[in-house]
Design an enzyme around this catalytic site. Sequence first.
Site, mmCIF file in Angstrom:
data_model
loop_
_atom_site.group_PDB
_atom_site.id
_atom_site.type_symbol
_atom_site.label_atom_id
_atom_site.label_comp_id
_atom_site.label_asym_id
_atom_site.label_seq_id
_atom_site.Cartn_x
_atom_site.Cartn_y
_atom_site.Cartn_z
ATOM 1 N N ILE A 9 -48.677 -5.591 11.361
ATOM 2 C CA ILE A 9 -50.110 -5.255 11.383
ATOM 3 C C ILE A 9 -50.235 -3.742 11.483
ATOM 4 C CG2 ILE A 9 -52.306 -5.521 12.620
ATOM 5 C CD1 ILE A 9 -51.222 -8.259 13.626
ATOM 6 N N SER B 252 -51.895 2.970 13.881
ATOM 7 C CA SER B 252 -52.558 4.245 13.555
ATOM 8 C C SER B 252 -51.596 5.236 12.890
ATOM 9 C CB SER B 252 -53.110 4.874 14.844
ATOM 10 O OG SER B 252 -52.040 4.980 15.771
ATOM 11 N N THR B 253 -50.356 4.794 12.657
ATOM 12 C CA THR B 253 -49.386 5.722 12.043
ATOM 13 C C THR B 253 -48.841 5.102 10.741
ATOM 14 O OG1 THR B 253 -47.437 4.706 13.046
ATOM 15 C CG2 THR B 253 -48.647 6.351 14.383
ATOM 16 N N HIS C 117 -45.897 4.066 10.399
ATOM 17 C CA HIS C 117 -44.784 3.172 10.790
ATOM 18 C C HIS C 117 -44.849 1.865 9.985
ATOM 19 C CE1 HIS C 117 -42.672 0.835 14.191
ATOM 20 N NE2 HIS C 117 -41.798 1.654 13.683
ATOM 21 N N PHE D 2 -39.891 -14.763 1.063
ATOM 22 C CA PHE D 2 -40.631 -13.638 1.657
ATOM 23 C C PHE D 2 -41.708 -14.189 2.596
ATOM 24 C CE2 PHE D 2 -41.773 -9.439 2.296
ATOM 25 C CZ PHE D 2 -43.125 -9.241 2.150
HETATM 26 O O1 LIG Z 1 -44.696 -1.708 14.889
HETATM 27 N N1 LIG Z 1 -45.152 -2.778 14.592
HETATM 28 C C1 LIG Z 1 -44.438 -3.948 14.319
HETATM 29 C C2 LIG Z 1 -43.041 -4.076 14.476
HETATM 30 N N2 LIG Z 1 -42.303 -3.061 14.932
HETATM 31 C C3 LIG Z 1 -40.948 -3.204 15.435
HETATM 32 C C4 LIG Z 1 -39.895 -3.112 14.343
HETATM 33 O O2 LIG Z 1 -39.964 -4.232 13.487
HETATM 34 C C5 LIG Z 1 -38.493 -3.058 14.963
HETATM 35 O O3 LIG Z 1 -38.268 -4.225 15.725
HETATM 36 C C6 LIG Z 1 -38.293 -1.846 15.854
HETATM 37 O O4 LIG Z 1 -38.677 -0.675 15.144
HETATM 38 C C7 LIG Z 1 -36.850 -1.702 16.318
HETATM 39 O O5 LIG Z 1 -35.995 -1.595 15.208
HETATM 40 N N3 LIG Z 1 -42.432 -5.249 14.149
HETATM 41 C C8 LIG Z 1 -43.160 -6.302 13.694
HETATM 42 O O6 LIG Z 1 -42.589 -7.366 13.403
HETATM 43 N N4 LIG Z 1 -44.514 -6.206 13.548
HETATM 44 C C9 LIG Z 1 -45.181 -5.078 13.837
HETATM 45 O O7 LIG Z 1 -46.421 -5.030 13.655
#
Ligand SMILES: O=Nc1c(NC[C@H](O)[C@H](O)[C@H](O)CO)[nH]c(=O)[nH]c1=O
Length: 165
Positions: free
Chosen positions: A92, A95-96, A98, A123
């Site tokens: 989801i 705000s970045t 990422h 997928f």
């Molecule tokens: O940031 N948001 C999310 C997220 N971040 C963590 C990432 O997948 C990973 O586990 C870490 O960076 C460590 O490697 N992972 C998700 O499944 N949904 C999100 O919405």
Amino acid sequence: MAVKGLGAVDKKYDGSKLRIGILHARWNKTIIDSLVQGAVAKLESLGVKQENIVVETVPGSFELPFGSKLFFEQQKRKGTPLDAIIPIGVLIKGSTMHFEYICDATTTQLMKLNFDLNIPVIFGVLTCLTEEQAEARAGLIPGKMHNHGEDWGAAAVEMAIKFSD
Ligand SMILES: O=Nc1c(NC[C@H](O)[C@H](O)[C@H](O)CO)[nH]c(=O)[nH]c1=O
């Protein structure tokens, strides 16, 4: 009339001889749990035995590609090989940037795994801009969309059987 979405399955495939792995991330648990439940229900409706539906987890969606590879290799080492894998994650937008980077990397690598492992890797990652979009796609908003986990279960069975003759 809605034009989007998956058409009816072309035939009812018999999943009774299949062993399917579900690997789900642990972020956004309520949505994940609904998606997993939808996928399991569909697999069972297509004849996949409960003992042949193997569910494992990883921290987040970023871990799904490598986690799927390790999961596949572990099951093969145990002598209980998987016929297909359904990686499930819910991303989801925050705000970045990422979100964009994880979506892109995870999608590309999951696609690549089909060819690397030579089994269907479905997928099952929701890449949503809002929580509501994700809830709707997990069947959590009555009357809005459907549980996409069901589509992923059906795709896993079809792809594991269709071209195996
Ligand atoms: O940031 N948001 C999310 C997220 N971040 C963590 C990432 O997948 C990973 O586990 C870490 O960076 C460590 O490697 N992972 C998700 O499944 N949904 C999100 O919405």
